[in-house]
Design a protein around this motif. Structure first.
Motif, PDB file in Angstrom:
ATOM      1  N   TYR A 129       0.837  -1.206   0.000  1.00 55.23           N
ATOM      2  CA  TYR A 129       0.000   0.000   0.000  1.00 55.23           C
ATOM      3  C   TYR A 129       0.872   1.257   0.000  1.00 55.23           C
ATOM      4  O   TYR A 129       0.615   2.199  -0.762  1.00 55.23           O
ATOM      5  N   GLU A 130       1.884   1.284   0.852  1.00 56.72           N
ATOM      6  CA  GLU A 130       2.738   2.466   0.965  1.00 56.72           C
ATOM      7  C   GLU A 130       3.437   2.771  -0.356  1.00 56.72           C
ATOM      8  O   GLU A 130       3.507   3.937  -0.785  1.00 56.72           O
ATOM      9  N   ASP A 131       3.975   1.743  -1.006  1.00 54.43           N
ATOM     10  CA  ASP A 131       4.648   1.928  -2.292  1.00 54.43           C
ATOM     11  C   ASP A 131       3.665   2.393  -3.361  1.00 54.43           C
ATOM     12  O   ASP A 131       3.910   3.332  -4.106  1.00 54.43           O
ATOM     13  N   ALA A 132       2.498   1.738  -3.408  1.00 56.81           N
ATOM     14  CA  ALA A 132       1.488   2.092  -4.409  1.00 56.81           C
ATOM     15  C   ALA A 132       0.973   3.513  -4.195  1.00 56.81           C
ATOM     16  O   ALA A 132       0.728   4.248  -5.163  1.00 56.81           O
ATOM     17  N   PHE A 133       0.815   3.908  -2.941  1.00 53.01           N
ATOM     18  CA  PHE A 133       0.336   5.258  -2.646  1.00 53.01           C
ATOM     19  C   PHE A 133       1.276   6.313  -3.225  1.00 53.01           C
ATOM     20  O   PHE A 133       0.837   7.288  -3.861  1.00 53.01           O
ATOM     21  N   LEU A 134       2.579   6.133  -3.021  1.00 51.28           N
ATOM     22  CA  LEU A 134       3.556   7.091  -3.545  1.00 51.28           C
ATOM     23  C   LEU A 134       3.532   7.128  -5.069  1.00 51.28           C
ATOM     24  O   LEU A 134       3.586   8.201  -5.684  1.00 51.28           O
ATOM     25  N   ARG A 135       3.422   5.974  -5.687  1.00 49.37           N
ATOM     26  CA  ARG A 135       3.401   5.918  -7.151  1.00 49.37           C
ATOM     27  C   ARG A 135       2.120   6.528  -7.711  1.00 49.37           C
ATOM     28  O   ARG A 135       2.140   7.217  -8.740  1.00 49.37           O
ATOM     29  N   MET A 136       0.993   6.273  -7.053  1.00 48.25           N
ATOM     30  CA  MET A 136      -0.260   6.849  -7.535  1.00 48.25           C
ATOM     31  C   MET A 136      -0.281   8.366  -7.345  1.00 48.25           C
ATOM     32  O   MET A 136      -0.856   9.096  -8.161  1.00 48.25           O
ATOM     33  N   GLN A 137       0.358   8.848  -6.282  1.00 48.11           N
ATOM     34  CA  GLN A 137       0.504  10.289  -6.125  1.00 48.11           C
ATOM     35  C   GLN A 137       1.288  10.885  -7.290  1.00 48.11           C
ATOM     36  O   GLN A 137       0.923  11.942  -7.833  1.00 48.11           O
ATOM     37  N   GLU A 138       2.362  10.219  -7.652  1.00 45.48           N
ATOM     38  CA  GLU A 138       3.182  10.689  -8.783  1.00 45.48           C
ATOM     39  C   GLU A 138       2.358  10.726 -10.063  1.00 45.48           C
ATOM     40  O   GLU A 138       2.487  11.634 -10.884  1.00 45.48           O
ATOM     41  N   LEU A 139       1.497   9.743 -10.248  1.00 45.22           N
ATOM     42  CA  LEU A 139       0.712   9.662 -11.475  1.00 45.22           C
ATOM     43  C   LEU A 139      -0.320  10.777 -11.596  1.00 45.22           C
ATOM     44  O   LEU A 139      -0.835  11.036 -12.687  1.00 45.22           O
ATOM     45  N   THR A 140      -0.641  11.450 -10.482  1.00 40.89           N
ATOM     46  CA  THR A 140      -1.593  12.569 -10.560  1.00 40.89           C
ATOM     47  C   THR A 140      -0.945  13.811 -11.181  1.00 40.89           C
ATOM     48  O   THR A 140      -1.645  14.731 -11.589  1.00 40.89           O
ATOM     49  N   THR A 141       0.386  13.817 -11.245  1.00 41.33           N
ATOM     50  CA  THR A 141       1.092  14.974 -11.814  1.00 41.33           C
ATOM     51  C   THR A 141       1.953  14.624 -13.018  1.00 41.33           C
ATOM     52  O   THR A 141       2.256  15.484 -13.836  1.00 41.33           O
ATOM     53  N   ASP A 142       2.378  13.336 -13.137  1.00 43.27           N
ATOM     54  CA  ASP A 142       3.224  12.927 -14.265  1.00 43.27           C
ATOM     55  C   ASP A 142       2.490  13.083 -15.591  1.00 43.27           C
ATOM     56  O   ASP A 142       1.273  12.888 -15.667  1.00 43.27           O
ATOM     57  N   LYS A 143       3.232  13.387 -16.631  1.00 44.18           N
ATOM     58  CA  LYS A 143       2.662  13.503 -17.968  1.00 44.18           C
ATOM     59  C   LYS A 143       3.528  12.735 -18.969  1.00 44.18           C
ATOM     60  O   LYS A 143       4.687  12.434 -18.722  1.00 44.18           O
ATOM     61  N   GLY A 144       2.931  12.437 -20.092  1.00 44.04           N
ATOM     62  CA  GLY A 144       3.679  11.831 -21.192  1.00 44.04           C
ATOM     63  C   GLY A 144       4.197  10.448 -20.867  1.00 44.04           C
ATOM     64  O   GLY A 144       3.602   9.681 -20.101  1.00 44.04           O
ATOM     65  N   MET A 145       5.354  10.106 -21.434  1.00 42.87           N
ATOM     66  CA  MET A 145       5.907   8.762 -21.319  1.00 42.87           C
ATOM     67  C   MET A 145       6.308   8.430 -19.891  1.00 42.87           C
ATOM     68  O   MET A 145       6.241   7.266 -19.479  1.00 42.87           O
ATOM     69  N   ASP A 146       6.697   9.438 -19.107  1.00 46.41           N
ATOM     70  CA  ASP A 146       7.050   9.183 -17.710  1.00 46.41           C
ATOM     71  C   ASP A 146       5.877   8.566 -16.950  1.00 46.41           C
ATOM     72  O   ASP A 146       6.061   7.661 -16.136  1.00 46.41           O
ATOM     73  N   SER A 147       4.685   9.047 -17.217  1.00 46.24           N
ATOM     74  CA  SER A 147       3.517   8.523 -16.518  1.00 46.24           C
ATOM     75  C   SER A 147       3.218   7.082 -16.938  1.00 46.24           C
ATOM     76  O   SER A 147       2.787   6.266 -16.120  1.00 46.24           O
ATOM     77  N   VAL A 148       3.437   6.773 -18.220  1.00 46.35           N
ATOM     78  CA  VAL A 148       3.205   5.404 -18.700  1.00 46.35           C
ATOM     79  C   VAL A 148       4.174   4.437 -18.022  1.00 46.35           C
ATOM     80  O   VAL A 148       3.787   3.356 -17.572  1.00 46.35           O
ATOM     81  N   LEU A 149       5.448   4.832 -17.919  1.00 39.36           N
ATOM     82  CA  LEU A 149       6.442   3.977 -17.270  1.00 39.36           C
ATOM     83  C   LEU A 149       6.111   3.792 -15.789  1.00 39.36           C
ATOM     84  O   LEU A 149       6.231   2.686 -15.245  1.00 39.36           O
ATOM     85  N   GLU A 150       5.673   4.864 -15.134  1.00 35.20           N
ATOM     86  CA  GLU A 150       5.314   4.773 -13.727  1.00 35.20           C
ATOM     87  C   GLU A 150       4.090   3.881 -13.535  1.00 35.20           C
ATOM     88  O   GLU A 150       3.987   3.128 -12.551  1.00 35.20           O
ATOM     89  N   PHE A 151       3.162   3.938 -14.470  1.00 33.23           N
ATOM     90  CA  PHE A 151       1.963   3.101 -14.423  1.00 33.23           C
ATOM     91  C   PHE A 151       2.336   1.618 -14.492  1.00 33.23           C
ATOM     92  O   PHE A 151       1.832   0.799 -13.714  1.00 33.23           O
ATOM     93  N   PHE A 152       3.260   1.264 -15.390  1.00 40.93           N
ATOM     94  CA  PHE A 152       3.678  -0.130 -15.499  1.00 40.93           C
ATOM     95  C   PHE A 152       4.459  -0.567 -14.265  1.00 40.93           C
ATOM     96  O   PHE A 152       4.361  -1.725 -13.831  1.00 40.93           O
TER      97      PHE A 152
END
Length: 320
Positions: A129-152
């Motif tokens: 949960y802790e790891d996913a929370f940080l990554r999902m927070q990042e995805l609220t601001t990430d754009k472009g290919m960075d967000s796709v890589l973070e999603f995977f």
């Protein structure tokens, strides 16, 4: 019980969409949709319904759900400390995302298995949960290919985790061998066919599989992640919940049809596992067909049972 179809904002050109809301008041009905969904609630406690599972959650909740698995979160807003905000982050993506040739490669095997398992609804906890929370927070601001890589990367974290529990009662956790698979499916089938018999006991299944009671109990806990007694009670309570919502049977009738031997025991166990009396559960889950859509950020986001005028719902939704 009325289930609404959500028209999600996911477009054909999207890999996924992220919805980020603060203090959203949980102003939406019980619903489902064709897309897979990862839903994170932070900073508030409440009640969550996913398929035939209704549970309380405390402060932080992360659930991954497959297509057309109906769901709804409610928050204890009245108990929320003044000035304390809560947040809901939702990620939605299409079930066809991993049909591309590249994503059929071995490197994505665990993620593809995750997408099969989430059909039952999976709650993640602990470090996951802790790891996913940080990554999902990042995805609220990430754009472009960075967000796709973070999603995977997020899906990879979930696919490797053992810190989860299934929510919906259909099926069992994947067993470790073909032999175990046959035996656990046999046990599960027997329970589903006989749980309404209040006389059913562990020795019935142990004898069916030519195992001692203790050996079967150990085997069952290993693969079902619950003791036989806990699993049987859970199945009976879930079935009682279904009858409470989908029938007009009395509490006494539901008690015996669900496999409990007396009403007092039924009420006690229902209160223990659902934190309310059966009649209160029935009343609290009656959906209002005159749902107030005025508070929705996206107009026509939810479609009442029967689908939008001139359109038919998918087979999974037929009959509400």
């Amino acid at each position: 019980m009325e289930v609404f179809l959500e028209i999600t904002p996911l477009k054909e050109s999207d890999v996924f969409v992220v919805l980020d809301a603060v203090n959203n008041k949980f102003a939406y009905p019980l619903h489902n949709h064709a897309e897979l969904e990862l839903n994170l609630v932070s900073g508030i406690s409440g009640t969550r319904t996913v398929g035939d599972s209704t549970q309380s959650y405390l402060e932080n909740d992360l659930v991954f759900m497959g297509p057309y698995l109906y769901h709804k979160w409610d928050g204890a807003i009245e108990a929320q400390p003044k000035g304390k905000n809560y947040r809901v982050i939702t990620i939605q993506f299409g079930s066809d995302l991993f049909t591309a040739q590249l994503l059929q490669k071995e490197h994505y095997h665990k993620i593809r298995k995750l997408l099969q398992r989430c059909a039952r609804g999976m709650r993640f906890y602990g470090k996951t949960y802790e790891d996913a929370f940080l990554r999902m927070q990042e995805l609220t601001t990430d754009k472009g290919m960075d967000s796709v890589l973070e999603f995977f990367k997020l899906l990879d974290v979930l696919s490797r985790s053992t810190e989860f529990e299934y929510l919906n009662s259909v099926g069992l956790a994947p067993p470790t061998s073909k032999s175990d698979s046959r035996r656990i499916q046999l046990a599960y089938t027997y329970i589903l066919e006989n749980f309404s018999n209040h006389l059913m006991k562990v020795s019935d299944l142990a004898g069916l599989m030519n195992m001692s009671d203790s050996a079967f109990s150990h085997f069952f806990r290993k693969h079902a992640h619950h003791s036989f007694k806990q699993f049987l009670i859970d199945i009976r309570v879930r079935f009682a919940c279904k009858l409470l919502l989908d029938s007009e049977e009395t509490i006494t009738e539901i008690c015996f049809h669900s496999g409990f031997n007396n009403v007092t025991n039924f009420n006690r166990l229902f209160m223990k596992y659902r934190h309310c009396a059966p009649l209160q559960y029935r009343k609290s889950h009656e959906e209002n067909p005159d749902f107030d859509w005025s508070g929705q950020l996206t107009q026509n986001r939810f479609v009442p049972a029967g689908g939008p005028e001139g359109h038919e719902l998918p087979p999974a939704l037929a009959g509400g």
